[in-house]
Design an enzyme around this catalytic site. Sequence first.
Site, PDB file in Angstrom:
ATOM      1  CG  ASN A   1      34.896 -18.074  53.749  1.00  0.00           C
ATOM      2  OD1 ASN A   1      34.104 -18.781  53.120  1.00  0.00           O
ATOM      3  ND2 ASN A   1      35.746 -18.567  54.645  1.00  0.00           N
TER       4      ASN A   1
ATOM      5  CE  LYS B   1      34.132 -18.794  57.883  1.00  0.00           C
ATOM      6  NZ  LYS B   1      34.768 -18.950  59.162  1.00  0.00           N
TER       7      LYS B   1
ATOM      8  CG  HIS C   1      39.133 -21.106  55.694  1.00  0.00           C
ATOM      9  ND1 HIS C   1      38.716 -21.673  56.877  1.00  0.00           N
ATOM     10  CD2 HIS C   1      38.822 -19.800  55.762  1.00  0.00           C
ATOM     11  CE1 HIS C   1      38.165 -20.729  57.631  1.00  0.00           C
ATOM     12  NE2 HIS C   1      38.216 -19.592  56.977  1.00  0.00           N
TER      13      HIS C   1
ATOM     14  CD  GLU D   1      35.866 -22.431  59.075  1.00  0.00           C
ATOM     15  OE1 GLU D   1      35.244 -22.417  57.997  1.00  0.00           O
ATOM     16  OE2 GLU D   1      35.831 -21.488  59.901  1.00  0.00           O
TER      17      GLU D   1
ATOM     18  CD  GLU E   1      40.970 -16.318  57.374  1.00  0.00           C
ATOM     19  OE1 GLU E   1      40.064 -15.488  57.439  1.00  0.00           O
ATOM     20  OE2 GLU E   1      40.791 -17.496  57.056  1.00  0.00           O
TER      21      GLU E   1
ATOM     22  N   GLY F   1      35.668 -16.548  63.777  1.00  0.00           N
ATOM     23  CA  GLY F   1      34.314 -16.782  64.276  1.00  0.00           C
ATOM     24  C   GLY F   1      34.177 -16.699  65.785  1.00  0.00           C
TER      25      GLY F   1
ATOM     26  CB  SER G   1      36.575 -11.788  64.842  1.00  0.00           C
ATOM     27  OG  SER G   1      36.186 -13.104  65.218  1.00  0.00           O
TER      28      SER G   1
HETATM   29  P1  PGA Z   1      35.096 -14.642  60.662  1.00  0.00           P
HETATM   30  O1  PGA Z   1      35.697 -15.696  59.610  1.00  0.00           O
HETATM   31  O2  PGA Z   1      35.200 -13.284  60.020  1.00  0.00           O
HETATM   32  O3  PGA Z   1      33.683 -15.065  60.863  1.00  0.00           O
HETATM   33  O4  PGA Z   1      35.927 -14.755  61.891  1.00  0.00           O
HETATM   34  C1  PGA Z   1      36.817 -15.398  58.843  1.00  0.00           C
HETATM   35  C2  PGA Z   1      37.172 -16.562  57.961  1.00  0.00           C
HETATM   36  O5  PGA Z   1      36.998 -17.710  58.397  1.00  0.00           O
HETATM   37  O6  PGA Z   1      37.635 -16.374  56.828  1.00  0.00           O
END
Ligand code: PGA
Length: 249
Positions: free
Chosen positions: A9, A11, A95, A97, A166, A172, A211
């Site tokens: 992803n 983003k 997601h 976000e 998640e 992140g 992460s």
């Molecule tokens: P990350 O993001 O691996 O940077 O923690 C995962 C995601 O948001 O799908």
Amino acid sequence: MRQPLVIGNWKMNGSLSVTSELIQSMGAGIDGKISCEIGLCVPFVYLSIAVKQAQGLAIGIGAQTVSEFPNGAYTGEISAPMLAEVGCKWVLIGHSERRQYFNEGDDQLVLKLKAAQNAGLCPVFCVGETEQEKKSDKTFEVIQRQVSALLADKEVDLDNLVLAYEPVWAIGTGLTATPDEAQAVHAYIRDLLTLNVDESAQKVRILYGGSVKPDNAQSLFGQQDIDGGLIGGASLNAEDFLTICRQAK
Ligand code: PGA
């Protein structure tokens, strides 16, 4: 048997040249040591070029969100048939976000998911608790609410769906759930599916995200109910992403 799946992803990252370069390097690095299915969810404007670049490679391209409406006066939105037309295979739905910053709620997300399925896309439905919810011991309650929204709608096709757990506090941040913690939630999600549906719940792939890096992927993917990963930051580096893919067996 569930074939492991690893989806990147990106983003809101990348550019035209980054899209070409990354997909080229990933394609060149896919070898016999990779047995998982691979997806990449890129920003809308790079979808066409990504699809073209991924032709002939074992990488399915996807989007990061989609409108719940098929067409019409919804300025700025992108519909599921549009995504299908440009060659998308996957689309992320819900997601954290999107839930947090764009106020997408359970009901709307189920509509988006059905729109995706109706257009022939495979939705990746994301669930997870915030740090606050984890601290107040609400993880399972939150997961139950988010997964139940799906299960309550009989039009949802469970044969064409991927789930992703998640934990929001792990996205992140460099923090990850321990393999045991993650496995407990994945097993709980599978129990919810089994209770509400039937044995076909065994076929649904449940990814872990938050992460995931080359050095922790193996221990996470080694868990019984973790069928691969949803990878943010590490999917912007071809070598890291492929190393993670190699751990999904
Ligand atoms: P990350 O993001 O691996 O940077 O923690 C995962 C995601 O948001 O799908």
